[in-house]
Design a protein around this motif. Sequence first.
Motif, PDB file in Angstrom:
ATOM      1  N   GLU A  44      47.710 -67.651 -14.152  1.00 15.94           N
ATOM      2  CA  GLU A  44      48.116 -66.243 -14.188  1.00 15.94           C
ATOM      3  C   GLU A  44      47.286 -65.411 -13.217  1.00 15.94           C
ATOM      4  O   GLU A  44      47.813 -64.590 -12.465  1.00 15.94           O
ATOM      5  CB  GLU A  44      47.962 -65.683 -15.609  1.00 15.94           C
ATOM      6  N   MET A  45      45.988 -65.641 -13.220  1.00 19.23           N
ATOM      7  CA  MET A  45      45.104 -64.901 -12.327  1.00 19.23           C
ATOM      8  C   MET A  45      45.372 -65.285 -10.873  1.00 19.23           C
ATOM      9  O   MET A  45      45.351 -64.422  -9.976  1.00 19.23           O
ATOM     10  CB  MET A  45      43.641 -65.175 -12.696  1.00 19.23           C
ATOM     11  N   VAL A  51      41.417 -65.474  -0.376  1.00 17.49           N
ATOM     12  CA  VAL A  51      41.710 -66.850   0.040  1.00 17.49           C
ATOM     13  C   VAL A  51      40.933 -67.842  -0.824  1.00 17.49           C
ATOM     14  O   VAL A  51      41.495 -68.810  -1.347  1.00 17.49           O
ATOM     15  CB  VAL A  51      41.354 -67.066   1.529  1.00 17.49           C
ATOM     16  N   LEU A  52      39.633 -67.587  -0.983  1.00 16.55           N
ATOM     17  CA  LEU A  52      38.757 -68.531  -1.672  1.00 16.55           C
ATOM     18  C   LEU A  52      38.970 -68.537  -3.183  1.00 16.55           C
ATOM     19  O   LEU A  52      38.978 -69.613  -3.807  1.00 16.55           O
ATOM     20  CB  LEU A  52      37.295 -68.194  -1.353  1.00 16.55           C
ATOM     21  N   PHE A  53      39.141 -67.364  -3.795  1.00 20.11           N
ATOM     22  CA  PHE A  53      39.263 -67.318  -5.250  1.00 20.11           C
ATOM     23  C   PHE A  53      40.548 -67.981  -5.762  1.00 20.11           C
ATOM     24  O   PHE A  53      40.499 -68.738  -6.743  1.00 20.11           O
ATOM     25  CB  PHE A  53      39.144 -65.882  -5.750  1.00 20.11           C
ATOM     26  N   PRO A  54      41.713 -67.752  -5.146  1.00 19.10           N
ATOM     27  CA  PRO A  54      42.911 -68.468  -5.623  1.00 19.10           C
ATOM     28  C   PRO A  54      42.784 -69.974  -5.500  1.00 19.10           C
ATOM     29  O   PRO A  54      43.273 -70.719  -6.354  1.00 19.10           O
ATOM     30  CB  PRO A  54      44.022 -67.928  -4.701  1.00 19.10           C
ATOM     31  N   GLN A  55      42.129 -70.435  -4.433  1.00 21.43           N
ATOM     32  CA  GLN A  55      41.934 -71.873  -4.258  1.00 21.43           C
ATOM     33  C   GLN A  55      41.060 -72.442  -5.376  1.00 21.43           C
ATOM     34  O   GLN A  55      41.356 -73.490  -5.965  1.00 21.43           O
ATOM     35  CB  GLN A  55      41.314 -72.137  -2.884  1.00 21.43           C
ATOM     36  N   LYS A  94      37.697 -53.070  -4.203  1.00 20.07           N
ATOM     37  CA  LYS A  94      38.820 -52.173  -4.449  1.00 20.07           C
ATOM     38  C   LYS A  94      40.182 -52.842  -4.328  1.00 20.07           C
ATOM     39  O   LYS A  94      41.062 -52.634  -5.170  1.00 20.07           O
ATOM     40  CB  LYS A  94      38.752 -50.964  -3.509  1.00 20.07           C
ATOM     41  N   PRO A  95      40.412 -53.655  -3.284  1.00 19.95           N
ATOM     42  CA  PRO A  95      41.747 -54.258  -3.151  1.00 19.95           C
ATOM     43  C   PRO A  95      42.153 -55.129  -4.343  1.00 19.95           C
ATOM     44  O   PRO A  95      43.339 -55.299  -4.613  1.00 19.95           O
ATOM     45  CB  PRO A  95      41.619 -55.103  -1.874  1.00 19.95           C
ATOM     46  N   TYR A  96      41.167 -55.692  -5.037  1.00 23.03           N
ATOM     47  CA  TYR A  96      41.466 -56.608  -6.140  1.00 23.03           C
ATOM     48  C   TYR A  96      40.987 -56.069  -7.487  1.00 23.03           C
ATOM     49  O   TYR A  96      40.899 -56.816  -8.463  1.00 23.03           O
ATOM     50  CB  TYR A  96      40.825 -57.976  -5.864  1.00 23.03           C
ATOM     51  N   ASP A  97      40.703 -54.795  -7.545  1.00 21.07           N
ATOM     52  CA  ASP A  97      40.170 -54.159  -8.759  1.00 21.07           C
ATOM     53  C   ASP A  97      40.999 -54.468 -10.008  1.00 21.07           C
ATOM     54  O   ASP A  97      40.441 -54.855 -11.040  1.00 21.07           O
ATOM     55  CB  ASP A  97      40.058 -52.648  -8.526  1.00 21.07           C
ATOM     56  N   PHE A 111      46.517 -62.864  -7.689  1.00 25.22           N
ATOM     57  CA  PHE A 111      45.805 -62.853  -6.404  1.00 25.22           C
ATOM     58  C   PHE A 111      46.783 -63.034  -5.244  1.00 25.22           C
ATOM     59  O   PHE A 111      46.726 -62.322  -4.240  1.00 25.22           O
ATOM     60  CB  PHE A 111      44.749 -63.958  -6.367  1.00 25.22           C
ATOM     61  N   LYS A 112      47.680 -64.002  -5.372  1.00 23.62           N
ATOM     62  CA  LYS A 112      48.628 -64.273  -4.294  1.00 23.62           C
ATOM     63  C   LYS A 112      49.554 -63.086  -4.063  1.00 23.62           C
ATOM     64  O   LYS A 112      49.856 -62.727  -2.918  1.00 23.62           O
ATOM     65  CB  LYS A 112      49.436 -65.534  -4.625  1.00 23.62           C
ATOM     66  N   LYS A 113      50.006 -62.476  -5.157  1.00 20.52           N
ATOM     67  CA  LYS A 113      50.870 -61.306  -5.046  1.00 20.52           C
ATOM     68  C   LYS A 113      50.153 -60.156  -4.358  1.00 20.52           C
ATOM     69  O   LYS A 113      50.699 -59.503  -3.456  1.00 20.52           O
ATOM     70  CB  LYS A 113      51.330 -60.873  -6.446  1.00 20.52           C
TER      71      LYS A 113
END
Length: 307
Positions: free
Chosen positions: A259-260, A127-131, A240-243, A264-266
């Motif tokens: 792009e990043m 949530v925080l990183f895409p924002q 792990k989920p975002y490795d 993340f959203k996907k």
Amino acid sequence: MLNQSKPISVFNFKPGTCLRGKWHQRTYYIKEKLGTGAVGAVYLAKQDNNQWVALKISDKAASITSEINVLKKLAKVQGESPGPSLYEIDDWIDRRGECYPFYTMEYVQGESLDTFLNKRGRQWLGVLFPQLLEELEQLHRVGFILGDLKIENVIVTHRPIRLRFIDVGGVTLIGRSVKEYTEFYDRGYWQCGNRTADPAYDLFALAMMALRFAYPNQFGRTKEPKKYLITKLKQASPLKPYDPIFHKALLGQYQNSQEMQQDFKKRTRQLTTKRSAVQQQKRDIDWLEIVICISISVILFFLATFY
């Protein structure tokens, strides 16, 4: 109050010290020091209108002017600025007649990223990183990178929950050499790229923020820094989920923040769908257990009644 027998230091104001601006004549009362860096010191202060502000003062006029210009640039970024809002620019004259430039900005209240994630759960990374990536994209579009992006320079605010950076000292014009960095977050230190400012530099630092969360005590460089970094990422169970996303960021495989952010959203959608499927399966199992229990109870009732 300041000791007249010793040289004045803008890095050591005591609580209760009163500063008055030379030009705007506003008065500020120091409550506490928030931090000290290469450019100057930041204090929590109460303005004469009772508003709390963060006050940064320095003996390096050129450097602090550069920071002020960055804050002005951030104010032009579309949407909400990821950094603090600039309030006032002034000078302070000490008792010896020495002049020190300072500026006041929004006092951003919240908690550290690692504290927030430990309380709320690592899923908040999604949530925080895409924002933050969306706001970094806006900064990159106006020609700057954040530069010294690290876990110590960000804070999670509440109402709304949002990740913001609180130090603009490392902001650098794209194409220039990064002027301020911290080794652990620097791709040059890990031999994963140079120190020329580009969007990928910030994205590497963002991945290192995640690793810093996974390894609170950090870790040092080895003879093969890039290979070791990837190994540490693979071993970081909280990530792990975002490795795959952090792996690409460390290797400089993203051209821009967008792009990043899309990755993340996907990935977040995939995790949400998987979580929902698991929860539905659990509900189905629970109902099946209830039906079986009721059936057994009915059978036992009839057996007890008619036999």
